[in-house]
Design a protein around this motif. Structure first.
Motif, short mmCIF file in Angstrom:
data_model
loop_
_atom_site.label_atom_id
_atom_site.label_comp_id
_atom_site.label_asym_id
_atom_site.label_seq_id
_atom_site.Cartn_x
_atom_site.Cartn_y
_atom_site.Cartn_z
N SER A 1 18.24 57.62 -4.84
CA SER A 1 17.09 56.59 -4.25
C SER A 1 16.08 55.10 -4.85
N LEU A 2 15.50 56.51 -5.95
CA LEU A 2 14.72 55.84 -6.40
C LEU A 2 15.10 55.46 -7.59
N GLY A 3 15.95 55.64 -7.77
CA GLY A 3 16.87 54.44 -9.31
C GLY A 3 17.00 53.35 -8.87
N ARG A 4 17.32 52.68 -7.59
CA ARG A 4 17.62 52.13 -7.08
C ARG A 4 16.68 51.11 -7.10
N VAL A 5 15.74 51.90 -6.36
CA VAL A 5 14.03 50.71 -6.36
C VAL A 5 13.45 50.45 -6.76
N ILE A 6 14.15 51.71 -8.66
CA ILE A 6 13.33 51.38 -10.19
C ILE A 6 14.52 49.85 -10.54
N ALA A 7 15.48 49.84 -10.32
CA ALA A 7 16.63 48.76 -10.94
C ALA A 7 15.76 47.29 -9.81
N ASP A 8 15.39 47.36 -9.03
CA ASP A 8 14.85 46.50 -8.30
C ASP A 8 13.73 45.94 -8.24
N LEU A 9 12.60 46.52 -8.52
CA LEU A 9 11.52 46.47 -9.76
C LEU A 9 11.73 45.71 -10.57
N LEU A 10 12.29 46.17 -12.23
CA LEU A 10 12.62 45.61 -13.10
C LEU A 10 13.42 44.46 -13.47
N HIS A 11 14.10 44.39 -12.30
CA HIS A 11 14.76 43.05 -12.10
C HIS A 11 14.24 42.54 -11.72
N GLY A 12 12.81 42.47 -10.64
CA GLY A 12 12.04 41.63 -10.15
C GLY A 12 11.23 40.92 -10.85
N HIS A 13 10.96 41.48 -12.49
CA HIS A 13 10.23 40.95 -13.55
C HIS A 13 11.18 40.77 -14.27
N GLY A 14 12.35 40.45 -14.21
CA GLY A 14 13.16 39.96 -14.75
C GLY A 14 14.19 40.76 -15.90
N LEU A 15 13.77 42.34 -15.78
CA LEU A 15 14.27 43.54 -16.32
C LEU A 15 15.83 44.48 -16.35
N SER A 16 16.39 44.54 -16.80
CA SER A 16 17.18 45.80 -16.71
C SER A 16 16.96 46.95 -17.35
N ALA A 17 17.41 47.58 -17.64
CA ALA A 17 17.49 49.45 -18.12
C ALA A 17 18.35 49.63 -18.63
N ASP A 18 18.79 50.26 -19.39
CA ASP A 18 19.86 51.23 -19.75
C ASP A 18 19.97 52.19 -18.94
N PRO A 19 21.13 52.89 -19.28
CA PRO A 19 21.43 54.14 -18.14
C PRO A 19 19.79 55.31 -18.10
N ASP A 20 20.12 55.71 -20.07
CA ASP A 20 19.67 56.87 -19.44
C ASP A 20 17.64 56.89 -19.42
N ALA A 21 17.44 55.52 -19.51
CA ALA A 21 16.00 54.89 -19.50
C ALA A 21 16.00 55.04 -17.35
N LEU A 22 16.82 54.21 -17.24
CA LEU A 22 16.92 53.90 -15.65
C LEU A 22 17.00 55.74 -15.08
N GLU A 23 17.22 56.87 -15.68
CA GLU A 23 17.84 57.88 -15.39
C GLU A 23 16.27 58.59 -15.74
N PHE A 24 15.76 58.47 -17.25
CA PHE A 24 14.43 59.31 -17.30
C PHE A 24 13.41 58.88 -15.94
N LEU A 25 13.28 57.13 -15.69
CA LEU A 25 12.06 56.99 -15.09
C LEU A 25 12.11 57.23 -13.48
N SER A 26 13.47 57.45 -12.80
CA SER A 26 13.90 58.09 -11.64
C SER A 26 13.11 59.40 -11.45
N ALA A 27 13.87 60.06 -13.00
CA ALA A 27 12.76 61.85 -12.64
C ALA A 27 11.61 61.64 -12.53
N HIS A 28 11.31 61.32 -13.41
CA HIS A 28 9.42 61.74 -13.65
C HIS A 28 8.95 60.82 -12.86
N LEU A 29 9.14 59.95 -11.91
CA LEU A 29 8.48 58.89 -11.20
C LEU A 29 8.80 59.18 -9.70
#
Length: 340
Positions: free
Chosen positions: A146-174
């Motif tokens: 769930s947090l991974g989807r939220v983070i992806a949306d937040l990144l999209h709001g800044h005009g960014l996308s993330a590699d799958p392993d980067a998004l996985e790392f973010l969601s696991a640690h945040l």
């Protein structure tokens, strides 16, 4: 009424104008604050506007219940709807909200109430769930998906996308605090600059030393038998308002990781290779510490740790003992096991 999970995001995007008061409660204090700000900005763009925003604590309303009705009926000097923010509301403020709901005062102001993890028998929660013009929204700790989807949306709001392993790392640690996640994504967007793609190396360099480690510090200390660091880090997190439940869930993930690594070592892998293979990847500064922990924790001890952590989370939901006490007790028990 109480909103179901599937209806929460829609309500936050487009609040029902008939709703005059919203109660946000749950173990994820960051999510409570984040949703309160989302709702507030639907009413007032600047949450610090002194003419359209009033703020109180639950204790202040408990001492003076009539104050809430007066504020809700007041008009803004500059026009527009008024926002009333109530923080740290508990059951002792129930009388003030009962007077507000019966009957609803004139006006179109919105009251946004932030509270802690209210139980099913909470008077304040029951009042909002049954009141006409009131809504109760639970804010539970989000899982990594769930947090991974939220983070992806937040990144999209800044005009960014993330590699799958980067998004996985973010969601696991945040996971565990939505406000921390939002703040770290904003910091990451500044760090990335003109680039449009977030890589794992970017996340580790930008996020690893702060958010990734703050919540994990007492967990790592417990796994290493470091009583001093455990005591200091828990005290700091609790003073900052961090809920014990995300810490307990983070500890469960940590020992599940140790369980997985132990299984790979038993199958013939070296500790170094086993740690290197797990996903999401371990922050590079922590690899040597995790390798050392695999030698400290036998499979039997890891199982004991997981059982105690699961029981502790259950105790937070079904006993009257303070959650902070339950969390601290089990982590110090694990630290004692680590020293054996």
């Amino acid at each position: 009424m109480k909103l179901q999970a599937r209806a929460i995001d829609g309500f936050l995007r487009n609040p029902d104008p008939k709703v005059r008061a919203v109660l946000l409660y749950g173990p994820d204090g960051g999510l409570v604050r984040d949703r309160a700000q989302q709702l507030g900005r639907k009413i007032v763009a600047d949450l610090s506007d002194p003419f359209r925003v009033a703020e109180f604590t639950g204790r202040a309303l408990a001492d003076d219940p009539a104050r809430l009705v007066d504020e809700a009926a007041a008009l803004s000097f500059t026009g527009g709807r008024r926002l009333i923010r109530v923080r740290e509301a508990e059951d002792n403020a129930t009388a003030a909200f009962a007077a507000f709901f019966d009957p609803l005062p004139l006006g179109d102001s919105l009251i946004v109430v932030e509270s802690s993890d209210l139980g099913a028998r909470s008077k304040l929660r029951l009042l909002f769930e049954g009141a006409e013009g009131g809504v109760a929204i639970p804010c539970y700790v989000e899982d990594e998906a769930s947090l991974g989807r939220v983070i992806a949306d937040l990144l999209h709001g800044h005009g960014l996308s993330a590699d799958p392993d980067a998004l996985e790392f973010l969601s696991a640690h945040l996971v565990g605090d939505r406000m921390v996640a939002r703040g770290e994504v904003e910091k990451l967007a500044i760090y990335i600059g003109e680039a449009k793609r977030v890589r794992l190396e970017d996340v580790q360099a930008c996020v690893g030393d702060s958010a990734a480690l703050s919540m994990d510090e007492p967990i790592w200390a417990a796994a290493e038998g470091d009583f001093t660091t455990l005591d200091r880090s828990l005290a700091r997190l609790f003073a900052e308002g961090t809920s014990p439940v995300p810490i307990l869930r983070g500890a469960q993930r940590h020992f599940q990781r140790l369980h997985l690594i132990g299984g790979q070592i038993a199958a013939g892998k070296s500790a170094e290779a086993a740690v290197e293979s797990i996903r999401p990847p371990v922050f590079f500064k922590l690899k040597s510490r995790l390798i050392a922990q695999t030698r400290r924790w036998s499979p039997n001890l890891v199982r004991q740790a997981l059982e105690r952590l699961v029981d502790a989370e259950a105790d937070c939901k079904k006993t009257h003992m303070p959650d902070e006490t339950i969390c601290a007790r089990v982590l110090f028990q694990l630290a004692s096991l680590a020293r054996r």
